[in-house]
Motif scaffolding. Structure first.
Motif, PDB file in Angstrom:
ATOM      1  N   VAL A 292       0.850  -1.212   0.000  1.00  0.00           N
ATOM      2  CA  VAL A 292       0.000   0.000   0.000  1.00  0.00           C
ATOM      3  C   VAL A 292       0.881   1.257   0.000  1.00  0.00           C
ATOM      4  N   TYR A 293       1.958   1.224   0.797  1.00  0.00           N
ATOM      5  CA  TYR A 293       2.862   2.385   0.870  1.00  0.00           C
ATOM      6  C   TYR A 293       3.386   2.733  -0.520  1.00  0.00           C
ATOM      7  N   TYR A 294       3.714   1.687  -1.274  1.00  0.00           N
ATOM      8  CA  TYR A 294       4.266   1.905  -2.611  1.00  0.00           C
ATOM      9  C   TYR A 294       3.204   2.319  -3.642  1.00  0.00           C
ATOM     10  N   GLN A 295       1.966   2.474  -3.218  1.00  0.00           N
ATOM     11  CA  GLN A 295       0.970   3.074  -4.110  1.00  0.00           C
ATOM     12  C   GLN A 295       1.168   4.592  -4.156  1.00  0.00           C
ATOM     13  N   PHE A 296       1.807   5.126  -3.096  1.00  0.00           N
ATOM     14  CA  PHE A 296       1.928   6.583  -2.964  1.00  0.00           C
ATOM     15  C   PHE A 296       3.375   7.078  -3.053  1.00  0.00           C
ATOM     16  N   VAL A 297       4.312   6.167  -2.922  1.00  0.00           N
ATOM     17  CA  VAL A 297       5.732   6.506  -3.089  1.00  0.00           C
ATOM     18  C   VAL A 297       6.246   5.591  -4.194  1.00  0.00           C
ATOM     19  N   ARG A 298       6.810   6.204  -5.227  1.00  0.00           N
ATOM     20  CA  ARG A 298       7.172   5.387  -6.393  1.00  0.00           C
ATOM     21  C   ARG A 298       8.282   4.387  -6.045  1.00  0.00           C
ATOM     22  N   PRO A 299       8.002   3.095  -6.217  1.00  0.00           N
ATOM     23  CA  PRO A 299       9.024   2.084  -5.927  1.00  0.00           C
ATOM     24  C   PRO A 299       9.952   1.904  -7.130  1.00  0.00           C
ATOM     25  N   PRO A 300      11.101   1.240  -6.931  1.00  0.00           N
ATOM     26  CA  PRO A 300      11.965   0.977  -8.082  1.00  0.00           C
ATOM     27  C   PRO A 300      11.266   0.051  -9.082  1.00  0.00           C
ATOM     28  N   LEU A 301      11.614   0.199 -10.348  1.00  0.00           N
ATOM     29  CA  LEU A 301      11.024  -0.690 -11.363  1.00  0.00           C
ATOM     30  C   LEU A 301      11.542  -2.106 -11.168  1.00  0.00           C
ATOM     31  N   LEU A 302      12.850  -2.216 -10.874  1.00  0.00           N
ATOM     32  CA  LEU A 302      13.440  -3.517 -10.508  1.00  0.00           C
ATOM     33  C   LEU A 302      13.928  -3.398  -9.066  1.00  0.00           C
ATOM     34  N   TYR A 303      13.479  -4.301  -8.201  1.00  0.00           N
ATOM     35  CA  TYR A 303      13.878  -4.198  -6.789  1.00  0.00           C
ATOM     36  C   TYR A 303      15.308  -4.689  -6.557  1.00  0.00           C
ATOM     37  N   ASN A 304      15.784  -5.573  -7.431  1.00  0.00           N
ATOM     38  CA  ASN A 304      17.157  -6.078  -7.276  1.00  0.00           C
ATOM     39  C   ASN A 304      18.122  -5.050  -7.868  1.00  0.00           C
ATOM     40  N   PRO A 305      18.892  -4.339  -7.011  1.00  0.00           N
ATOM     41  CA  PRO A 305      19.753  -3.259  -7.521  1.00  0.00           C
ATOM     42  C   PRO A 305      20.852  -3.763  -8.447  1.00  0.00           C
ATOM     43  N   ALA A 306      21.307  -4.990  -8.221  1.00  0.00           N
ATOM     44  CA  ALA A 306      22.365  -5.525  -9.091  1.00  0.00           C
ATOM     45  C   ALA A 306      21.825  -5.705 -10.508  1.00  0.00           C
ATOM     46  N   HIS A 307      20.594  -6.195 -10.621  1.00  0.00           N
ATOM     47  CA  HIS A 307      19.987  -6.361 -11.943  1.00  0.00           C
ATOM     48  C   HIS A 307      19.722  -5.001 -12.589  1.00  0.00           C
ATOM     49  N   ALA A 329       2.286   5.121 -15.594  1.00  0.00           N
ATOM     50  CA  ALA A 329       1.370   4.109 -15.034  1.00  0.00           C
ATOM     51  C   ALA A 329       1.273   4.250 -13.520  1.00  0.00           C
ATOM     52  N   PHE A 330       2.407   4.583 -12.867  1.00  0.00           N
ATOM     53  CA  PHE A 330       2.388   4.748 -11.411  1.00  0.00           C
ATOM     54  C   PHE A 330       1.494   5.922 -11.019  1.00  0.00           C
ATOM     55  N   THR A 331       1.604   7.035 -11.751  1.00  0.00           N
ATOM     56  CA  THR A 331       0.805   8.216 -11.433  1.00  0.00           C
ATOM     57  C   THR A 331      -0.689   7.900 -11.555  1.00  0.00           C
ATOM     58  N   LEU A 332      -1.067   7.194 -12.610  1.00  0.00           N
ATOM     59  CA  LEU A 332      -2.474   6.824 -12.802  1.00  0.00           C
ATOM     60  C   LEU A 332      -2.945   5.887 -11.682  1.00  0.00           C
ATOM     61  N   ARG A 333      -2.050   4.921 -11.291  1.00  0.00           N
ATOM     62  CA  ARG A 333      -2.430   3.982 -10.233  1.00  0.00           C
ATOM     63  C   ARG A 333      -2.567   4.708  -8.893  1.00  0.00           C
ATOM     64  N   GLU A 334      -1.692   5.671  -8.644  1.00  0.00           N
ATOM     65  CA  GLU A 334      -1.767   6.425  -7.386  1.00  0.00           C
ATOM     66  C   GLU A 334      -3.115   7.143  -7.290  1.00  0.00           C
ATOM     67  N   ALA A 335      -3.521   7.754  -8.411  1.00  0.00           N
ATOM     68  CA  ALA A 335      -4.816   8.453  -8.419  1.00  0.00           C
ATOM     69  C   ALA A 335      -5.953   7.461  -8.187  1.00  0.00           C
TER      70      ALA A 335
END
Lengths: 555, 47
Positions: A292-307, A329-335
């Motif tokens: 839910v938190y990541y609905q309002f704060v943009r998360p990384p596209l890939l969570y694995n930083p090495a990748h 897409a994130f902005t639309l989903r947040e709304a």
């Protein structure tokens, strides 16, 4: 990571090792080294049982599963309280009262040496490998997040664990477990508190957003044997799984063999029954909170930083294009998420439909990014294990991030230490003392036990270091382990049948594992049910063969 | 010294602790499962 967070991690590691070594002063006999002279209180044993079961995978993988799949995984533990009560009146008095060091030692007294040796061998095989994978899971995540070589991450977790387990024996393991369990729970509660405080919407609205994606479905009452997590697979299959794990796996049996009395051993298991479901719900809800938190704060596209680094370097333009689409897409989903939070009862279904569509758009772009990472790195790209560590490091205040990382280390170390301790015990008691050198002084067996702990520790570190390259082999070994879990339980259940004999137990065990192997590869039956099948086949074959053997004598 | 039946049957402290813990286990499970069920009933929507 900030130096204060590192300082917390280092302070934890130093404290665990120093305290573990301090505990070694009471371990000058094999009874002290392996079962703490049966001197531990029920609450110490209970916390040790819980800490052993809760590995780093729970802290990083299960929380990630909560973020991606919701809380339905909790159903797997529905059988745990039932199993604990059953064990309390059956196997615990049997094993604790018989004065054995290992569960398999009891099988020789009841049946014969070959049944004991086979079950102990299966334990060494499966747990020896799984110990490596338990170590590998957090080590691989740490190495990707902190940019460390995998070997360093393995050493960071493995070396302190081997030191205190080798020197302090089961006492060091149990007391370290107590502190580690406290640290784990404090870390989880701290993350949940931060999530609640920092969440841009109220808890009620957050739950509504999570619920609209089906993530708050705790129970599924459908009876589908191919579905892994249902109420019935949890209650029936889960009970058999927990019976076999807590009743026959040396890493757990050894915990409650250290209790002062049979009743204290029973109470220690009930303590785990007490807290497991609430604790597991907390773990999964932390993951749901991160979602839910990541609905309002943009998360990384890939969570694995090495990748992410590898993709940017190799296919920067493609990745930038994906990032652009992901941002939109994130902005639309947040709304859409805010619309769900604000909607009244009448407008809610429409708002939820819109939110689910926007969520699907975001996940489609993530899938493209994961496929791109797969192309570039040639590695498996599932990044569930990275979601919560990335959240912790980027969103948690200084100090709390260190506390959580220390909690992950604690979870890994408590499980690995118990495994090493149990592997050394089974190696020395069920093989070395049984077949190689039956007569020997305590001092001699203590030296061999410490050597065995070091051997299994080094073995686990080697498996963990090469786990990434072993890939599918590790999966095969883990799957192989699940073939005989239910079957070994069947042997112990058979031990309670008065007319059961050693021949029936030995053949029944092989029959059980074979049938489970066929079921696993030939059908889609979920693995929780395979434990039931294994136990039932061993019981049926064992009882039948024992009766057939008895028949001529009786006649 | 001969033990009276009531003394022989008296539960030891650890045995009574086991029973008390068992009752608590049942209560905690019922509360936890009820809360999870309520969470599902009130908030969850199957997509």
């Amino acid at each position: 990571m900030h130096w204060i967070n590192w300082a917390i991690v280092v302070a934890y590691l130093v404290y665990v090792v120093v305290d573990g070594v301090r505990r070694s002063k009471d371990t000058d006999t094999i009874s002290g080294y392996f079962v703490a002279n049966k001197s531990l209180s029920w609450w110490v044993v209970g916390l040790s049982v819980m800490a052993t079961q809760l590995s780093a995978v729970t802290m990083i993988g299960t929380t990630g599963q909560g973020a991606t799949d919701g809380i339905r995984f909790v159903q797997i533990y529905l059988g745990l309280p039932i199993a604990m009560v059953i064990l309390g009146v059956t196997l615990v008095p049997l094993l604790h009262g018989s004065g054995v060091y290992t569960a398999y030692e009891y099988l020789e007294r009841r049946f014969d040496a070959k049944t004991r040796s086979l079950t102990a061998f299966l334990f060494l095989l499966s747990r020896g490998m799984s110990c490596g994978t338990i170590l590998a899971a957090p080590a691989v995540v740490f190495s990707a997040i902190f940019g460390l070589p995998v070997l360093w991450s393995v050493a960071l977790i493995g070396i302190p664990t081997v030191i205190y387990t080798m020197i302090g024996g089961v006492q060091a393991v149990a007391w370290a477990d107590v502190k580690q369990m406290v640290l784990i729970v404090v870390a989880l509660i701290a993350v949940m508190a931060v999530l609640i405080v920092q969440m841009p919407v109220s808890p009620d609205e957050a739950l509504r957003i999570a619920g609209s994606t089906g993530r708050l479905q705790a129970f599924d009452f459908s009876f589908d044997m191919n579905e892994t997590y249902t109420f019935w697979s949890g209650v029936i299959g889960g009970t058999f799984l927990m019976l076999s794990y807590f009743g026959t796996d040396q890493s757990q049996v050894q915990r409650y063999l250290t209790a002062r009395s049979v009743d204290e051993a029973k109470s220690s298991l009930l303590m785990s029954a007490y807290w497991k479901i609430p604790l597991q719900a907390l773990v999964l809800l932390v993951g749901v909170g991160v979602f839910v938190y990541y609905q309002f704060v943009r998360p990384p596209l890939l969570y694995n930083p090495a990748h992410e680094t590898a993709v940017v370097a190799a296919r920067g333009a493609d990745y930038a294009a994906l990032q652009g689409r992901y941002g939109e897409a994130f902005t639309l989903r947040e709304a859409a998420a805010l619309a769900v939070a604000d909607a009244d009862a009448a407008a809610r279904p429409t708002a939820m439909d819109a939110f689910r569509a926007r969520e699907a758009d975001v996940q489609a772009i993530r899938s493209e990014a994961l496929a791109l990472a797969g192309d570039v790195t040639g590695e498996a790209t599932g990044d569930v294990n990275y979601i919560v560590p990335r959240f912790v490091l980027s969103e948690l205040p200084i100090g709390l991030a260190g506390l959580f990382i220390a909690g992950v280390l604690a979870a890994a170390m408590s499980s690995i230490a118990a495994e090493l301790n149990a592997l050394a015990t089974a190696s020395v008691i069920d093989f070395y003392r049984r077949w190689v050198r039956p007569e020997g002084t305590d001092a001699h067996f203590l030296r061999v036990s410490r050597g065995a702990t070091a051997f299994w520790g080094i073995f686990a570190c080697i498996v963990a270091t090469y786990a990434a390259t072993l890939g599918s082999l590790i999966e095969v070994v883990n799957q192989f382990g699940s073939f005989f879990y239910g079957s070994i339980l069947g042997v112990f259940l058979l031990a309670m049948v008065p007319w059961a004999r050693g021949w029936g137990a030995f053949v029944g065990l092989i029959a059980g594992m074979t049938v489970v192997g066929f079921v696993n590869f030939g059908t889609g039956v979920a693995y929780l049910w395979q434990n039931v099948i294994g136990a039932v086949v061993v019981l049926a074959v064992g009882v039948l063969l024992s009766l057939l053997r008895r028949a001529p004598t009786a006649g | 010294m001969t033990q009276t039946p009531s003394q022989a049957d008296a539960p030891t402290p650890s045995r009574s602790r086991f029973r008390t813990t068992l009752v608590r286990v049942l209560v905690v499970q019922v509360v936890a499962l009820t809360l999870l069920g309520l969470l599902q009933a009130v908030y969850n929507v199957r997509p």
